[in-house]
Write a protein that holds these residues in place. Structure first.
Motif, short mmCIF file in Angstrom:
data_model
loop_
_atom_site.label_atom_id
_atom_site.label_comp_id
_atom_site.label_asym_id
_atom_site.label_seq_id
_atom_site.Cartn_x
_atom_site.Cartn_y
_atom_site.Cartn_z
N ASP A 70 17.15 -16.73 10.80
CA ASP A 70 16.69 -15.41 11.02
C ASP A 70 15.48 -14.72 10.17
O ASP A 70 14.87 -15.41 9.56
N LEU A 267 12.18 -2.77 1.40
CA LEU A 267 12.22 -4.02 1.93
C LEU A 267 10.94 -4.42 2.04
O LEU A 267 10.24 -3.83 2.68
N VAL A 272 15.17 -11.72 2.15
CA VAL A 272 16.44 -10.96 2.41
C VAL A 272 16.78 -10.17 1.18
O VAL A 272 17.09 -10.84 0.20
N LYS A 274 19.35 -8.28 -1.20
CA LYS A 274 20.72 -8.69 -1.80
C LYS A 274 21.70 -7.63 -0.82
O LYS A 274 21.30 -6.40 -0.84
N PRO A 275 22.91 -7.97 -0.71
CA PRO A 275 23.81 -7.26 -0.19
C PRO A 275 24.28 -5.86 -0.80
O PRO A 275 24.47 -5.93 -2.08
N ASN A 308 29.89 -5.57 10.09
CA ASN A 308 28.96 -5.38 9.40
C ASN A 308 29.11 -4.45 8.16
O ASN A 308 29.11 -3.05 8.61
N ASN A 310 27.58 -4.58 5.58
CA ASN A 310 26.30 -4.52 4.64
C ASN A 310 25.32 -3.47 4.77
O ASN A 310 24.72 -3.37 6.17
N ALA A 312 22.39 -3.27 3.87
CA ALA A 312 20.83 -3.71 3.49
C ALA A 312 20.26 -4.50 4.66
O ALA A 312 19.39 -5.07 4.71
N ARG A 313 21.20 -4.91 5.85
CA ARG A 313 20.86 -5.97 6.59
C ARG A 313 21.28 -5.89 7.92
O ARG A 313 22.54 -5.47 8.26
N ASN A 314 20.42 -5.99 9.15
CA ASN A 314 21.09 -6.33 10.43
C ASN A 314 21.02 -7.70 10.79
O ASN A 314 20.39 -8.64 10.04
N TYR A 315 21.99 -8.02 11.61
CA TYR A 315 22.00 -9.60 11.91
C TYR A 315 21.79 -9.94 13.47
O TYR A 315 22.57 -9.34 14.04
N GLN A 365 23.69 -2.44 10.95
CA GLN A 365 24.09 -2.49 9.21
C GLN A 365 25.23 -1.61 9.52
O GLN A 365 25.61 -0.84 10.38
#
Length: 447
Positions: A70, A267, A272, A274-275, A308, A310, A312-315, A365
């Protein structure tokens, strides 16, 4: 050796055996659900080297069934054996040019670094800088999810300041992705390249492969997801085990309490973040909930929710690997794609669930839209195997993006009312027997 010493030695042996059994897991680099999965770096020398220059085509092929790379993508690197340089490159670029002061006059090499770091181009790269299978920002799909975009490639011309120096194959290859370790290059038969719609093929002068394997322990020292369970026949919701991924207040564990705003995240392009998760008892970035929703005469229904937590992040291109004995009778899947994993012939108890492209293949997120969900319809097998007793309706194992999730203990699974009543009676009777035996053993001592 007295009895106490013998018992102490036996206890140490049992602990040692249990410890070794626990460490032999998919997280150690071998996954029994994808035994042949790896990422292969293919180094193709396109023609016989001449005048200290030759063209090389590099391909990064993801042979993993359900693991993908990713954002921010791969960052390929190696170490030159001598004083080789990259004169030109198409389909990718190096992050640094390095010191090219040895070269005077004319154009300078693209990169003179002893250990170059190469990244993929963006999708909107100029056409004259593109080659086939390039320019996807370093993102590699898995083979099951996308049979086209699991390969990245670029081409380069390499040489040396010393025209009398033979160019050698580099060493110490790395992918720049957490969890992956690459081996040494080894010679393989030359790669063939199809032309004219497959009617003709050309081949490389020589080809070497580098195999890279994945370890969950090397990717992260702590788990990254957990599983909670519930069922229509029991009012208890079994949450993720406490401190599955971290504990509140633990060093480095950042969380956002209800009503608070998440911190401003800066960012970059190099990794990536940290969560930063919602505060919870388990502190996991990803939570998978398995709910046994309904039972019909011939079928039963399950609802899966992936949340999700988190900030700090999309997956993107997420996937779930589920191990359950009734997946061989799956009838319909709503809102998710599904493919079975028939790794061992007729054993069909494992499958991969993933999002539908442009609909829910992006897990956003943490927030109101930070979840995806689907329902499954599975056929009962006529009573020979199907049962709600003993936690049979719940999965044996769940992985998110190839990383194994923390499951509740089997004793904590929601049980059917009759089974729970039976277990309560059995537990009471067992305790009574143990107490009675203990009293009988103590009677000679007391007397």
């Amino acid at each position: 050796m007295d009895l106490i010493s013998s018992l102490d030695l036996m206890l140490k042996i049992v602990i040692l055996l249990l410890g070794s059994t626990l460490f032999v897991s998919p997280a150690c680099g071998y996954d029994p659900l994808d035994p042949n999965g790896n990422i292969t770096i293919r180094w193709d020398v396109l023609q016989k080297p001449a005048d200290a220059h030759h063209d090389v085509r590099l391909s990064i092929v993801n042979y993993q069934l359900f693991r993908h790379i990713d954002f921010p993508g791969w960052k390929l690197s190696w170490t030159w054996r001598n004083e080789e340089v990259i004169w030109s490159i198409t389909g990718a670029e190096t992050t640094e040019q390095g010191d090219c002061s040895k070269f005077t006059g004319g154009s300078l090499p693209h990169c003179c670094e002893k250990k170059p770091v190469i990244i993929d181009l963006l999708p909107n790269a100029p056409f004259n800088k593109q080659v086939s299978n390039c320019c996807r920002s370093g993102i590699l799909s898995s083979m099951l999810q996308d049979s086209v975009n699991y390969i990245s490639a670029f081409q380069m011309n390499i040489g040396s300041a010393d025209t009398n120096l033979n160019i050698s194959l580099p060493t110490n290859f790395t992918l720049g992705v957490p969890g992956y370790t690459c081996g040494d290059p080894f010679r393989v038969p030359p790669t063939k390249f199809p032309e004219d719609h497959g009617r003709r093929s050309t081949q490389a002068f020589a080809t070497w492969n580098v195999t890279c394997s994945y370890s969950q322990y090397k990717a992260s020292s702590v788990p990254t997801c957990c599983v909670s369970l519930s069922a229509f026949y029991n009012s208890t919701i079994v949450d993720c085990p406490k401190c599955s991924c971290a504990c509140q207040g633990q060093t480095g564990a950042k969380c956002v309490k209800p009503g608070e705003s998440p911190p401003v995240l800066h960012l970059g392009h190099n990794g990536v973040p940290k969560p930063v998760v919602d505060c919870s008892s388990h502190m996991c970035p990803i939570k998978v909930h398995w709910h046994v929703k309904q039972s019909y005469t011939q079928y039963w229904r399950v609802k899966i929710t992936v949340t999700n937590l988190n900030h700090a992040r999309n997956y993107s291109q997420w996937d779930l690997v589920v191990l359950h004995p009734n997946l061989d009778n799956i009838t319909q899947v709503f809102s998710f794609n599904y493919k079975p994993l028939n790794i061992y012939g007729n054993i069909n108890d494992t499958g991969v669930f993933y999002g539908i492209k442009y609909y829910n293949d992006m897990l956003l997120q943490s927030g109101k839209s930070g979840n995806v969900q689907s329902e499954l319809l599975m056929q009962k097998d006529g009573g020979t195997k199907f049962s709600f007793n003993g936690g049979w309706a719940f999965p044996r194992k769940i992985s998110f993006n190839g990383d194994e999730c923390v499951m509740p203990q089997p004793d904590d699974y929601p049980r059917s009312p009759n089974k729970a009543h039976f277990n309560a009676q059995t537990t009471f009777f067992s305790c009574f027997v143990v107490l009675l035996v203990s009293l009988m053993l103590l009677m000679p001592v007391l007397s």
